[in-house]
Design a protein around this motif. Sequence first.
Motif, PDB file in Angstrom:
ATOM      1  N   TYR A 277       0.828  -1.203   0.000  1.00  0.00           N
ATOM      2  CA  TYR A 277       0.000   0.000   0.000  1.00  0.00           C
ATOM      3  C   TYR A 277       0.863   1.255   0.000  1.00  0.00           C
ATOM      4  O   TYR A 277       0.566   2.233  -0.689  1.00  0.00           O
ATOM      5  CB  TYR A 277      -0.948  -0.014   1.197  1.00  0.00           C
ATOM      6  N   GLY A 280       2.151   1.595  -3.532  1.00  0.00           N
ATOM      7  CA  GLY A 280       1.139   2.131  -4.440  1.00  0.00           C
ATOM      8  C   GLY A 280       0.934   3.613  -4.229  1.00  0.00           C
ATOM      9  O   GLY A 280       0.866   4.398  -5.183  1.00  0.00           O
ATOM     10  N   ALA A 281       0.867   4.027  -2.961  1.00  0.00           N
ATOM     11  CA  ALA A 281       0.656   5.441  -2.658  1.00  0.00           C
ATOM     12  C   ALA A 281       1.836   6.274  -3.146  1.00  0.00           C
ATOM     13  O   ALA A 281       1.660   7.339  -3.745  1.00  0.00           O
ATOM     14  CB  ALA A 281       0.455   5.628  -1.157  1.00  0.00           C
ATOM     15  N   ASN A 335      -2.501   1.967  -9.971  1.00  0.00           N
ATOM     16  CA  ASN A 335      -2.025   1.428  -8.702  1.00  0.00           C
ATOM     17  C   ASN A 335      -3.077   1.416  -7.610  1.00  0.00           C
ATOM     18  O   ASN A 335      -2.738   1.395  -6.435  1.00  0.00           O
ATOM     19  CB  ASN A 335      -0.801   2.210  -8.240  1.00  0.00           C
ATOM     20  N   LEU A 336      -4.337   1.452  -8.002  1.00  0.00           N
ATOM     21  CA  LEU A 336      -5.387   1.404  -6.993  1.00  0.00           C
ATOM     22  C   LEU A 336      -5.525  -0.055  -6.547  1.00  0.00           C
ATOM     23  O   LEU A 336      -5.930  -0.911  -7.331  1.00  0.00           O
ATOM     24  CB  LEU A 336      -6.699   1.927  -7.576  1.00  0.00           C
ATOM     25  N   PRO A 337      -5.148  -0.365  -5.300  1.00  0.00           N
ATOM     26  CA  PRO A 337      -4.998  -1.778  -4.917  1.00  0.00           C
ATOM     27  C   PRO A 337      -6.284  -2.577  -5.031  1.00  0.00           C
ATOM     28  O   PRO A 337      -6.245  -3.785  -5.216  1.00  0.00           O
ATOM     29  CB  PRO A 337      -4.553  -1.709  -3.456  1.00  0.00           C
ATOM     30  N   ASN A 338      -7.437  -1.906  -4.917  1.00  0.00           N
ATOM     31  CA  ASN A 338      -8.665  -2.696  -4.906  1.00  0.00           C
ATOM     32  C   ASN A 338      -9.326  -2.788  -6.267  1.00  0.00           C
ATOM     33  O   ASN A 338     -10.324  -3.463  -6.421  1.00  0.00           O
ATOM     34  CB  ASN A 338      -9.639  -2.120  -3.883  1.00  0.00           C
TER      35      ASN A 338
END
Lengths: 487, 281
Positions: A277, A280-281, A335-338
């Motif tokens: 996370y 990604g951020a 890169n939005l993890p969900n």
Amino acid sequence: MSSDTPISTAQDALTRSGIDRSLRHPVMFFLMSGSAWLAISMLLGLISSVKIHNPDFMSDCATMSLGRVYAAHVNTLVYGWGMQAAFAMILWLMARLSGKECSMIGSILTAGHLWNIGIAIGVVGILAGFGTGMPWMEFPPFAWPVLLVAYAVIVIGSFIQFRVRPEGGAMISQWYLLAAMIWFPWVYLTANILLHCIPGHPVMAAGINAWFKSGMVFLFFTPVALGTVYYITPKVTGLPIFSNQLAKIGFWSLAIIAPWAGMQKLAGAPIPIFLPYVGGAATALIFIPACAAAVNNLRSILANRETLALSPALRFTFAGLISLVILVICGVFLNLPNSTLKASQFSMAGYSAEILAMYGFFSFVIFGAAYFIVPRVTRREWLSRRLIRWHFLFSVYGIITVAAVALIGGYLQGTDQENWELPWMTAAQTGAAYAVAITFAWCMILLSNFFFFIHLTLMWLRLGRRGPNPTLLTNPHAADALDSAAH
Amino acid sequence: MSLPNQKPELEGTDIQRRAAREAAACGREKPIAKPGSAPISVWVLAACGLAAVSAGAILGGAGKGFDYNKIFRDGYVRTPPPGGSDEGPPPKAAMDAYMARGKKVWSSKCITCHQADGKGQGDNFPSLVGSAWALGETERFSMIVLNGLHGPMSTGKIYSGASGMPSQNATNDLKPEDLAGVMTYVRNNFGNTKGDVVTVDMAKAAFSISAKRTKTGQTTVEELTAEHVKDLPGKPLDPKAMVNPLTLMPVFAKTAPDAAAAKKDKTPEAPAPAAGTTAPK
């Protein structure tokens, strides 16, 4: 530099010319061998792309299996072309900006040969099946200390030049270049020691590897390219960089954000949950330094459109900055993890982002700078504007195709991979159609680099045009002729 | 053309001429102007702010804390894939699943003495092929596995000297699934064809019976014949019923009460397609 009398201007020109002459052999060596590796890399990329949609192609030959050819393609692109092009930029820009002639030609050239031998053996090692299987670090383990030593010898002179630079603060280009020169050994040494010397948990090793890839892009190639852009833009347009504040924000935000990026590639793997996370951020946040640098330079470039139309250096720099903007926008949205990360994690989309960073952004900026630097170090003008235009057009269309197709195709492929009800073969077939387009794009890029390589070789042999006027993309109008001569 | 570098001192015009000849490219360069201090555009700030917000949203997805020991998000619940159900790994027929587990236990724990074919080894280890004590009442069988056995057999024969068979519970840390699996395996392998499944529930009962034993240490033939000649309590399981291969529990027993209620009407037909056609690919 000083007052505007014709004599002092001429003296300045002679000083700069002396610096350029001292750098002729190192700069041309790294650009020549770099572009030769680039051509090899493009050829290997073409072969590996063909094998994606046509697996029987050369399938009888173990050396030419996808896992080896693809690894050789990426590693020649990164170490053969990317690093050597960066050396040429660092050597030339640091000498120019510090106002010092290069005094270590012998050791630089020796180390340069060592570097090339290391890469050649490494690539043969990969193709012979001794690759390590770690992305961007596939060279057999003996290679990395060799490369690191060669690196140290190549850049040490630039550190010294910076240390003894004339009074006054460092210029924006120098911040970036110096940072890149320090960050590369940090990233490279950390990853190689952790993965080769004290191997830990294999899942975490994959994470370190992902961090290394991201670090190479955002902590070395990006600052080298931005340092180059911050030199070429004001030099060619004659306009100042718009905002020193924005440049500072861009530099320090890159320094703070970029080291956190990379681990998002391991999302879903059993590593501490915050790492992907944070990665990604951070990758999304790289938008900020990239946007700052791009806006700062694009404003100057767009304020001088006549030069943009004429100057090969500015045209390539402009295209590189546009690629950077596209790259970091993708960085936010992929890169939005969900949602999107799952589709880009294991598909062509990730490859597309790497190519956009290494070719669309970094290489374009280097090409632009090369069109500016080579006439100065060889004291000959480029031979053919047509070759330059072809280089630009084939490269632009090629990279647009690779980026767009691999992003869209990769996203669809990734969505299919995520759909547990579909067999894996379906996802592969979805990707295959787009891989055909990528093969086509590699053909264009290979051709464009063939033009560049031929042109560069002629310049290296000092067969370039003699004369006071630069080779520009179009014939300047008479009224602009004086101004365009700035190139 | 004159050669300026042969003169002791260059004059201004010579410098210019030399620069024009030797440094044409450098001579037409423009100087780098000092960076300006134009205000940063609001649009740039807005775009960067937007990127920062989305980065914050990404980071927020991790839950709180930089904890190196945490592999899962706070309150993470495995969500079923869209269009699928969440019943763990693809279910297997009970007999296959129990046999697979039993084979694993056998080949790591029993095989050393009783051998791969279950026939044991002459004077030291008894054969389990056709053995009445293995194929007979399950409680007696389970007590031997859990606690071991020593002393003379019903035939009067003494295996392995005074030590006998060690307690597998004490030495091997058996789980109820392991016990159920290995008992089912022995009763349906090596030519034994009992055809029934010793369930996990029965194995759990065996553990509690074993814990309540009055005697300690290994069992003896006298104790077993006096106290344990009966089957373990527990509902028998149809060997063809579908079970979770990891927990060995029937696939519909594990779901939450409300989900089970919702599925009740489907239950009779559900196991049949699960046999092979809809297994995840």
